[in-house]
Design a protein around this motif. Structure first.
Motif, PDB file in Angstrom:
ATOM      1  N   VAL A 168      -9.413 -75.830   7.408  1.00 19.75           N
ATOM      2  CA  VAL A 168     -10.398 -74.749   7.286  1.00 19.75           C
ATOM      3  C   VAL A 168     -10.808 -74.239   8.672  1.00 19.75           C
ATOM      4  CG1 VAL A 168     -12.734 -74.177   6.522  1.00 19.75           C
ATOM      5  CG2 VAL A 168     -11.242 -75.552   5.058  1.00 19.75           C
ATOM      6  N   ALA A 210      -7.942 -72.198  10.249  1.00 22.11           N
ATOM      7  CA  ALA A 210      -7.827 -70.834   9.733  1.00 22.11           C
ATOM      8  C   ALA A 210      -8.875 -69.921  10.360  1.00 22.11           C
ATOM      9  CB  ALA A 210      -7.968 -70.850   8.209  1.00 22.11           C
ATOM     10  N   LEU A 211     -10.104 -70.405  10.501  1.00 24.06           N
ATOM     11  CA  LEU A 211     -11.160 -69.599  11.101  1.00 24.06           C
ATOM     12  C   LEU A 211     -10.899 -69.333  12.581  1.00 24.06           C
ATOM     13  CD1 LEU A 211     -14.266 -71.285   9.404  1.00 24.06           C
ATOM     14  CD2 LEU A 211     -13.260 -69.062   8.850  1.00 24.06           C
ATOM     15  N   CYS A 212     -10.484 -70.362  13.298  1.00 25.66           N
ATOM     16  CA  CYS A 212     -10.258 -70.201  14.740  1.00 25.66           C
ATOM     17  C   CYS A 212      -9.092 -69.256  15.026  1.00 25.66           C
ATOM     18  CB  CYS A 212      -9.998 -71.554  15.378  1.00 25.66           C
ATOM     19  SG  CYS A 212     -11.441 -72.624  15.487  1.00 25.66           S
ATOM     20  N   SER A 236      -3.393 -65.446  12.939  1.00 25.47           N
ATOM     21  CA  SER A 236      -3.752 -65.181  11.550  1.00 25.47           C
ATOM     22  C   SER A 236      -4.164 -66.490  10.876  1.00 25.47           C
ATOM     23  CB  SER A 236      -2.588 -64.526  10.788  1.00 25.47           C
ATOM     24  OG  SER A 236      -1.525 -65.436  10.638  1.00 25.47           O
ATOM     25  N   TRP A 237      -4.825 -66.362   9.747  1.00 23.83           N
ATOM     26  CA  TRP A 237      -5.411 -67.527   9.091  1.00 23.83           C
ATOM     27  C   TRP A 237      -4.367 -68.524   8.614  1.00 23.83           C
ATOM     28  CZ3 TRP A 237      -4.097 -68.583   4.103  1.00 23.83           C
ATOM     29  CH2 TRP A 237      -3.477 -67.552   3.371  1.00 23.83           C
ATOM     30  N   TRP A 238      -3.223 -68.036   8.121  1.00 23.91           N
ATOM     31  CA  TRP A 238      -2.214 -68.973   7.611  1.00 23.91           C
ATOM     32  C   TRP A 238      -1.633 -69.822   8.736  1.00 23.91           C
ATOM     33  CZ3 TRP A 238       2.766 -68.915   9.336  1.00 23.91           C
ATOM     34  CH2 TRP A 238       3.227 -67.761   9.978  1.00 23.91           C
ATOM     35  N   GLN A 239      -1.536 -69.236   9.931  1.00 27.61           N
ATOM     36  CA  GLN A 239      -1.103 -70.034  11.079  1.00 27.61           C
ATOM     37  C   GLN A 239      -2.133 -71.114  11.392  1.00 27.61           C
ATOM     38  OE1 GLN A 239      -0.812 -66.845  13.908  1.00 27.61           O
ATOM     39  NE2 GLN A 239       1.345 -66.398  13.426  1.00 27.61           N
ATOM     40  N   GLY A 240      -3.387 -70.767  11.211  1.00 30.29           N
ATOM     41  CA  GLY A 240      -4.448 -71.736  11.441  1.00 30.29           C
ATOM     42  C   GLY A 240      -4.392 -72.915  10.485  1.00 30.29           C
ATOM     43  N   LEU A 241      -3.971 -72.653   9.246  1.00 32.34           N
ATOM     44  CA  LEU A 241      -3.824 -73.752   8.304  1.00 32.34           C
ATOM     45  C   LEU A 241      -2.782 -74.754   8.796  1.00 32.34           C
ATOM     46  CD1 LEU A 241      -3.890 -71.848   4.865  1.00 32.34           C
ATOM     47  CD2 LEU A 241      -5.734 -73.173   5.915  1.00 32.34           C
ATOM     48  N   GLN A 253      -7.992 -66.904  13.181  1.00 28.42           N
ATOM     49  CA  GLN A 253      -8.317 -65.551  12.733  1.00 28.42           C
ATOM     50  C   GLN A 253      -9.282 -64.857  13.679  1.00 28.42           C
ATOM     51  OE1 GLN A 253      -6.916 -64.133   9.932  1.00 28.42           O
ATOM     52  NE2 GLN A 253      -7.880 -62.194  10.530  1.00 28.42           N
ATOM     53  N   THR A 276     -10.287 -73.750  20.797  1.00 30.49           N
ATOM     54  CA  THR A 276      -9.706 -74.010  19.482  1.00 30.49           C
ATOM     55  C   THR A 276      -9.157 -75.430  19.395  1.00 30.49           C
ATOM     56  OG1 THR A 276      -9.141 -71.680  19.159  1.00 30.49           O
ATOM     57  CG2 THR A 276      -7.894 -73.305  17.872  1.00 30.49           C
TER      58      THR A 276
END
Length: 364
Positions: free
Chosen positions: A282, A285-287, A296-301, A289, A236
């Protein structure tokens, strides 16, 4: 084109009879053949290239002028024409790419294959990859410092201490990394004492900086690897940094108009920074999730945003170093990329940022 190619009539100084000089309708290549002028041109008989010494005064109306006279009158307008002034915008647009794409892609794919194979086969093998990258990076940095600034940062204690730092971080965590960093700095101070005291403070300061900048920051990659999902965390981290760099490159090359930091790195634009942030968020968020356990996606943002910022600052930081040293690249080991340090510039400052955010979001 010289005068003989125009079929000029015989002149004084070349064996022609003087009676031919005043013939009307003919334009001699030498000086005008009026009475006094003919006397002045007779000493030119000993000069091998008399046409270069005298102009045609009938057309010029002046005493002296450059060789070629009126015979080259039709060529005068052509001199400014061949100058290729309208083309510069195209090369400058292409230079913004900054590297050979084919070589860069080939080397990038090769490095990616080595990293993936070592990550998911044996974790310890990837620690070895980090150690090799650290040692080569230290060699490039200390070599450029000595070549460009005559700064002698001792490489031996830096290389040994740097390798030990990465291994200690993998085995003992942050505590082991800090202790090894302190011992490496002490080794740099002692090693430099074997040479004359001139510039001692300058050399050891550069050595301690190199120890922190390369191996200590790289240790956080080894610490990421110690988690249960360590390979996914490292993947990641690498993906987000590469995607951020790719987004900045693609958007900046296509749409970049407003310079981000022209005095540091003229090629970077605000549009490129926007591309880095967008792509990294982007991808983050994918990684988070799909790759990170309990992510989670919001953490990825948030992770993507932080990666874009730290990668850009890291790139600008090394650009400052290279500008101070007066060089374009730190090395030539990687075709299309430069040296190892030219690829680590974004990765090194991003490693502690990603490590810390992952610890906060999903634990260690």
């Amino acid at each position: 084109m010289n005068d003989s190619s125009w079929g000029a009539p015989p002149q004084a100084g070349f064996g022609g009879p003087p009676e031919m000089a005043p013939v009307q309708g003919r334009t001699p290549a030498g000086p005008a053949y009026d009475g006094p002028a003919a006397q002045e041109t007779r000493p030119m008989q000993v000069v091998p290239e008399a046409p270069e010494a005298g102009p045609d005064q009938d057309d010029r109306g002046a005493g002296t002028a450059p060789s070629g006279g009126p015979l080259f009158r039709d060529e005068l307008p052509q001199e400014p024409m061949p100058t290729p002034t309208p083309e510069p915008p195209q090369p400058s647009r292409k230079k913004r790419a900054g590297r050979d794409l084919r070589a860069a892609i080939g080397v990038g794919v090769g490095l990616g294959a080595v990293i993936i194979a070592s990550l998911f086969v044996v974790k310890a093998a990837f620690v070895g990859v980090i150690v090799v990258a650290v040692v080569v990076g230290l060699w490039e940095l200390t070599s450029r410092l000595q070549e460009q600034k005559s700064i002698k940062a001792p490489l031996v204690p830096l290389a040994v201490g740097g390798a030990a730092m990465v291994i200690a971080g993998y085995v003992r965590g942050a505590e082991g990394a800090w202790v090894t960093m302190a011992l490496t700095a002490l080794a740099v101070l002692v090693w430099r004492m074997t040479e004359p005291p001139e510039n001692y403070l300058r050399d050891v300061t550069a050595g301690v900086f190199a120890a922190f900048y390369v191996p200590f920051l790289a240790t956080f990659v080894a610490m990421m690897l110690t988690a249960d999902d360590g390979p996914q965390r490292v993947l990641t981290f690498l993906l987000l940094t590469v995607v951020s760099d790719t987004g900045a490159y693609a958007i900046g090359w296509r749409f970049g108009k407003h310079k981000l930091a022209p005095r540091i790195s003229p090629g970077k634009t605000r549009e490129g920074l926007f591309g880095a942030v967008s792509f990294a968020m982007v991808a983050g968020a994918l990684c988070m999730q799909f790759l990170i356990d309990d992510g989670s996606w919001w953490q990825g943002l948030l992770v993507g945003l932080a990666v874009a910022a730290s990668a850009t600052l890291g790139d600008l930081g090394e650009s400052m170093i290279k500008r101070d040293l007066g060089i374009k690249d730190m090395g030539t080991l990687l075709p299309g990329h430069g040296g190892i340090m030219d690829r680590l510039d974004s990765l090194l400052p991003t490693a502690p940022v990603v490590w810390l955010l992952l610890v906060l979001f999903v634990g260690s």
